[in-house]
Design an enzyme around this catalytic site. Structure first.
Site, PDB file in Angstrom:
ATOM      1  N   CYS A  86      51.128  87.317  63.979  1.00  0.00           N
ATOM      2  CA  CYS A  86      52.576  87.236  64.201  1.00  0.00           C
ATOM      3  C   CYS A  86      53.309  88.258  63.327  1.00  0.00           C
ATOM      4  O   CYS A  86      53.227  89.448  63.592  1.00  0.00           O
ATOM      5  CB  CYS A  86      53.055  85.798  63.978  1.00  0.00           C
ATOM      6  SG  CYS A  86      54.681  85.449  64.694  1.00  0.00           S
ATOM      7  N   HIS A 186      48.965  82.133  67.030  1.00  0.00           N
ATOM      8  CA  HIS A 186      48.581  81.638  65.704  1.00  0.00           C
ATOM      9  C   HIS A 186      47.261  80.866  65.757  1.00  0.00           C
ATOM     10  O   HIS A 186      47.263  79.637  65.895  1.00  0.00           O
ATOM     11  CB  HIS A 186      49.674  80.711  65.164  1.00  0.00           C
ATOM     12  CG  HIS A 186      50.906  81.406  64.723  1.00  0.00           C
ATOM     13  ND1 HIS A 186      51.117  81.791  63.407  1.00  0.00           N
ATOM     14  CD2 HIS A 186      52.016  81.790  65.401  1.00  0.00           C
ATOM     15  CE1 HIS A 186      52.291  82.372  63.301  1.00  0.00           C
ATOM     16  NE2 HIS A 186      52.863  82.394  64.499  1.00  0.00           N
ATOM     17  N   GLU A 188      45.380  80.092  63.339  1.00  0.00           N
ATOM     18  CA  GLU A 188      45.297  79.199  62.171  1.00  0.00           C
ATOM     19  C   GLU A 188      45.982  77.864  62.423  1.00  0.00           C
ATOM     20  O   GLU A 188      45.768  76.898  61.680  1.00  0.00           O
ATOM     21  CB  GLU A 188      45.891  79.890  60.933  1.00  0.00           C
ATOM     22  CG  GLU A 188      47.395  79.893  60.808  1.00  0.00           C
ATOM     23  CD  GLU A 188      48.126  80.861  61.725  1.00  0.00           C
ATOM     24  OE1 GLU A 188      49.354  81.003  61.564  1.00  0.00           O
ATOM     25  OE2 GLU A 188      47.483  81.477  62.603  1.00  0.00           O
TER      26      GLU A 188
END
EC number: 6.3.5.3
Length: 213
Positions: A86, A186, A188
């Site tokens: 990002c 994302h 994660e």
């Protein structure tokens, strides 16, 4: 021995803890690093999501001119693995380590939702645990994620449907050397079923596979 990985923390980063947690539960020895730190001891460097320096000038523009940028560029030249997520992707674009540009979403709005992606290239350090063409689901959260293709690029991830106006629905790209990866989704935030899904785990498993080869 676990591979050493670091998460670069900028003023305005807000996904650094998520990245640290994802590393920790997926077989890495993670550390946070600041803007004056050296990166020589790490095999993987993550530039996390957030709003570094409040997105002033352009998202990632100020961070790309920080002292740590020299260390990141040096690590990239040496072949170390670098992943920008990002805002981290925006920083890598601003540094010139990845081709293209990231502009405001075509809707003019901030988009935060889970999206479907296609793995276009699984012959990379970041996606080798996937099947080519595999459909995965990972969240996005950005206002300036519209990827503009300026030159031929190595597309790694593509949105199944247009979500932000990106050229060719591009969601993630790799540099020519194959060690610098930038993506707007994302991974994660997708490492545990408890929080909605774990397709992102395979990104970290891929990196682990590569480093332990």
């Amino acid at each position: 021995m676990k591979p050493r990985a670091c998460v670069v923390v900028y003023p305005g980063s807000n996904c650094d803890r998520d990245a640290y947690h994802a590393l920790e539960i997926n077989g890495f020895e993670p550390s946070y690093v600041g803007l004056d730190d050296k990166l020589d001891d790490y095999e993987l460097i993550i530039l996390p999501g957030g709003f570094s320096y409040g997105d002033y000038l352009r998202p990632g523009a100020v961070a790309a001119r920080e002292k740590i940028a020299f260390e990141i560029a040096k690590a990239a030249e040496r072949g170390k693995l670098i992943m920008g997520i990002c805002n981290g992707f925006q920083i890598l674009i601003e540094m010139g380590l990845l081709k293209g540009a990231l502009l405001q979403n075509s809707s003019g709005k901030f988009i935060c939702k889970w999206v479907d992606l296609i793995v276009e290239n699984n012959d990379t350090p970041f996606t080798n645990a996937f099947e080519k063409g595999e459909k995965i689901r990972i969240p996005i959260a950005h206002g300036f994620g519209r990827y503009v293709k300026i030159d031929d690029v190595n597309v790694v991830l593509r949105y199944v449907k247009d979500v932000n106006g990106s050229d060719e629905r591009i969601a993630g790209v790799l540099n020519e050397s194959g060690n610098v990866f930038g993506l707007m989704p994302h991974p994660e935030r997708a490492v545990e079923e408890l929080i909605g899904g774990e397709d992102g785990k395979k990104v970290f498993q891929s990196i682990l596979n590569y480093l332990k080869r």
